[in-house]
Design an enzyme around this catalytic site. Structure first.
Site, PDB file in Angstrom:
ATOM      1  CD  GLU A  52      -4.560  -5.940   2.853  1.00 26.20           C
ATOM      2  OE1 GLU A  52      -5.270  -5.091   3.373  1.00 26.20           O
ATOM      3  OE2 GLU A  52      -3.088  -5.908   3.082  1.00 26.20           O
ATOM      4  CD  GLU A  59      -3.030  -0.906   2.269  1.00 24.87           C
ATOM      5  OE1 GLU A  59      -2.828  -0.276   3.173  1.00 24.87           O
ATOM      6  OE2 GLU A  59      -3.960  -1.659   2.104  1.00 24.87           O
TER       7      GLU A  59
END
EC number: 3.2.1.23
Length: 845
Positions: free
Chosen positions: A267, A196
């Site tokens: 995710e 991320e």
């Protein structure tokens, strides 16, 4: 005669040699076949493993958050839940807690974990980091990195890149040595570098972009034969695949940044992680199923559930303020038990999507928009009957009718129906036909049979510690992640003339802290404590105090709840007390931060001596607990292991805040006194893995920060999901288990495809009692059902006939089963069957 014997012997010898050679050749051939590598590539549709396109259903399971003894059961249940891939981070600070000293044993045995996954015939996605976040302390980065001169984390920084490359190569070389990559015949088919990064990239400007390019080149240059992803990184450099994280990637993901890359969801958050002080938060399985069906309907071919099993943040491993229990609302709960219906409904979804596999991977996509809130997405393979459709209703309040290929389909509010042959509805995301469970914490008879004989050891309060700093030392840097605790002491003089003379006037001690918590003593008297929260870490502790003329002694205990795990410039985060002053003196404010020297010390004496272990226990003098104790006190007692093989936990009722050990193993941080907005403790039960326990005389050690707690209220519990329920509407789609795909057609495997409710006990248990049954309009959820205004009187009788004494039962869900086909007192009500049963072992067993 002799010649014939020699000839026979000679021929026999030749035959043995030939057979031996043949066997050797065969075994080598078999070995070669067994270890044959698989090429992993990709295109704009999917990953391609060994020449075959794959739909990948993956779940995050983190090896340090459970025990090696739990891994086989967790992995097996994941596979039975329809997963074919396990995703895990690699935890740098677990494997290299001290520079150059490595740990790959016990819960850190990554190789063993991956080999267990391989043994179950599943793939692996390896998320290397170096930064992982994961609500793990310091985002997985080891503390010692902070002390490397000139280092800046996660940017184009020479020092950080040097240490990262060494770590990355060490991990990947270990995987290669063990032949764990798919190209070597192993299960690892996908890797991830960084995590991320787009969330912090702007802070580093050009250096951030250079860092991402460097990370990409590093792993690509190792030629390991697997593709690599970067999650939440839309500008991921080639050949990295940019992937999505979030709850609704079917709507939020802009898609791959190149046409030759597949749509991947790394995710899909199955719930929200919990922090101390927050209220319960859940994500419904209907919402998860809707999001996955939507993603696959829009060219998705890979989804990973974060988390599939959350587990436990043992010891001091959680990030700041994060609870010891992690992602407990995942399909497999903290204890590795199936959380129904989340587990079963997603299993059915995977079955339905697998029925669509051929058209999804080889068909051409088409879209129709028949209404404002409705949508049809379907895939057809030209020249064949292969076809799969997804009929979506985005109306959150009402069902919608969709006309598709000459048929009308009623789609429930905010749901998607899946038709693997473009004709037959086999699954609807909002209609749950799998069973439900409610978790029970049963007080253990064995572990609680005796009154606990607690003994206590109170930490000595430091008076004057060494140190010459004019400000309190920053707490992360002071503790170096060796302890949650840092002591601060200072002394200051007050002239008698400066004490307030006016009646009722008081002096105040004011301490501004950057977090996380604080305990304060003045002249040996405990003044109290203060703390921040996950969202607002800074706080101010202010209390009226009585000063004496002359010298006064101030003691502070700074408390950590873990290191931060997110954001830029992580190496420059600070916490702990920063400003200390006395208000209300006639001479004005006395700033102790600037006018006094501060001494400091890391940790507790009990930690230094290791008194949480049997060996260390004898190094201090313990006293019998009298019913009352000050804060900063250690408690110890013994208990027998809870009966049965079920999961076990300790319920920390009556306690405040601190740490728990069982037989020297760190169970984790507890914080009972930090109440959420509902006035409840965020976490009450704390998991004790069975591998931590002995049959008898287990040592329990607790370090408690707060005074006047009640350890006598602590108890041990057994965890089960023996309350099993069903909640099925008569208009629901029958289970997807009725269907299989044969070539281009979807066919029923039973003569009668009908709607049923299934109840199943775990282990060797059977249904011992029907606690609730209603065919009508019951309300509530599993463990809390009540009758509505409509109910078939024979409901309980029918369910008992079908279920009592059985390990599993199937109940037809229709009016005739419940004698409502002729006499129905509420004809206009769409009926639902709600059942709750209790599972138990036969008394004979």
């Amino acid at each position: 005669m002799r010649k014939h014997s020699l000839d026979r012997w000679f021929l026999t010898a030749i035959l043995v040699v030939l057979l031996s050679s043949s066997c050797t050749f065969a075994s080598k051939k078999e070995m070669k076949k067994k270890t044959k590598g698989k090429e992993v590539t990709y295109d704009g549709t999917s990953l391609i493993v060994d020449g075959k396109r794959e739909l990948l259903f993956s779940g995050s399971i983190h090896y340090p958050r459970s025990t090696p003894e739990m891994w086989p059961s967790i992995i097996k249940r994941a596979k039975q839940g329809g997963l074919n891939t396990i995703q895990t981070y690699v935890f740098w600070n677990v494997h290299e807690p001290e520079q150059g000293k490595f740990n790959f044993s016990g819960r850190a045995d990554l190789v063993k974990f991956i080999k267990l996954i391989q043994k179950n015939g599943m793939y692996v996605t390896l998320r290397l980091g170096p930064f992982i976040q994961a609500e793990w302390t310091h985002g997985g980065l080891p503390y010692w990195l902070r002390e490397v001169p000139g280092i800046f984390f996660r940017t184009d920084n020479k020092q950080f890149k040097e240490h990262t490359e060494r770590y990355v190569r060490m991990i990947l070389d270990k995987m290669k040595e063990e032949k764990l990559f798919a190209s070597q015949g192993g299960p690892i088919i996908l890797g991830q570098i960084e995590n991320e990064y787009s969330a912090v990239q702007r802070a580093y400007k050009e250096d951030g972009l250079n860092y991402i390019k460097w990370g990409s080149k590093l792993v690509d240059s190792m030629n390991l034969g697997i593709p690599w992803v970067m999650c939440k990184q839309n500008d991921a450099p080639d050949p990295m695949i940019n992937a999505c994280n979030g709850r609704h990637c079917g709507d939020t993901f802009p898609g791959p940044n190149k046409d030759n890359k597949p749509s991947m969801w790394t995710e899909n958050w199955t719930t929200q992680f919990r922090v101390f002080g927050d209220a319960p938060v859940k994500r419904s399985v209907e919402d998860i199923a809707f999001s996955v069906a939507r993603f696959f309907s829009k060219n998705g071919s890979h989804v990973n559930y974060y988390m599939y099993h959350g587990g436990t943040n043992f010891g001091r491993t959680s990030a700041h303020y994060v609870t010891t229990r992690y992602y407990d609302d995942a399909p497999l709960d903290e204890y590795g038990l199936e959380r129904e219906p989340k587990y079963g409904h997603l299993k059915h979804l995977h079955n339905a999507l697998n029925l669509c596999k051929k058209p999804l991977l080889w068909g051409q996509p088409r879209t129709e928009k028949p209404g404002k809130d409705t949508e049809i997405r379907y895939y057809e393979q030209p020249g064949t009957k292969s076809c799969a459709a997804f009929l979506a209703n985005n109306n959150t309040e009402a069902a919608e009718t969709i006309k598709f290929r000459g048929r009308d389909y009623v789609i429930a509010p905010r749901s998607i129906s899946i038709l693997p042959d473009c004709k037959t509805v086999v699954y609807n995301t909002a209609q749950i036909v799998s069973h439900h469970t409610s978790r029970n914490f049963m007080k253990s008879k064995q572990a609680n049979k005796k009154k606990f004989d607690f003994k206590v050891f109170t930490e000595p309060l430091p008076k004057k510690l060494e140190g010459n700093s004019y400000v309190p030392v920053e707490l992360y840097g002071l503790t170096k992640d060796k302890s949650d605790y840092g002591w601060y002491t200072t002394s200051f003089k007050v002239h008698e003339n400066h004490l307030p003379k006016k009646k009722g006037a008081k002096t105040n001690l004011r301490i501004a802290s950057l977090g996380h918590a604080l305990h304060v003593w003045l002249n040996g008297e405990y003044l109290g404590n203060g703390h921040g929260s996950h969202d607002e870490k800074s706080f101010v502790f202010q209390k009226p105090v009585t000063l004496k003329a002359g010298e006064n002694h101030l003691v502070m205990l700074g408390v950590l709840t873990g290191f931060p795990d997110s954001g830029s410039y992580l190496e420059h985060r600070y916490t702990g007390p920063r400003s200390v002053s006395i208000l209300g003196l006639s001479s004005g404010t006395l700033d102790l931060t600037e006018s006094s020297k501060w001494g400091n010390k890391v940790g507790m004496e009990g930690e230094r001596l290791g008194i949480q272990t049997e060996k260390g226990l004898k190094k201090v003098k313990w006293e019998k607990f009298s019913g009352k104790a000050p804060g900063i006190t250690w408690y110890q007692t013994y208990f027998d292991a809870p009966e049965s093989e079920s999961a076990a936990a300790i319920r920390m009722s009556g306690m405040g805040k601190g740490l728990i050990w069982v037989n020297g193993e760190g169970v984790g941080r507890y914080w009972m006194s930090f109440l959420n907005p509902l006035g409840q403790s965020t976490q009450i039960e704390y998991h004790i893995p069975r591998s931590f326990l002995k049959p008898k005389k287990n040592l329990l050690v607790i370090f408690e920060e707060e005074p006047n707690v009640k350890p006598e209220l602590i108890d041990f519990v057994i965890v089960n999901r023996d309350t099993v329920c069903s909640f099925v509407g008569e208009n629901y789609t029958p289970s997807v288990g009725h269907w299989i795909r044969k070539q281009d057609e979807v066919k029923a495997i039973t003569d009668n495809v009908s709607l049923t409710a299934t109840l199943k006990c775990s282990g060797n248990k059977k249904i011992a009692a029907v606690e609730f049954a209603s065919f009508g309009n019951p309300i509530g959820d599993c463990g809390n059902f009540t009758l509505g205004t409509c109910n078939a009187p024979v409901s309980k009788q029918v369910v008992e006939k079908h279920c009592l004494g059985k390990a599993e039962c199937v109940i037809p869900v229709n009016k005739s089963t419940f004698q409502q086909d002729k006499k129905d007192s509420c004809k206009n009500v769409v009926k639902t069957l709600a059942v709750q049963v209790k599972c138990a072992r036969d008394k004979k067993n």
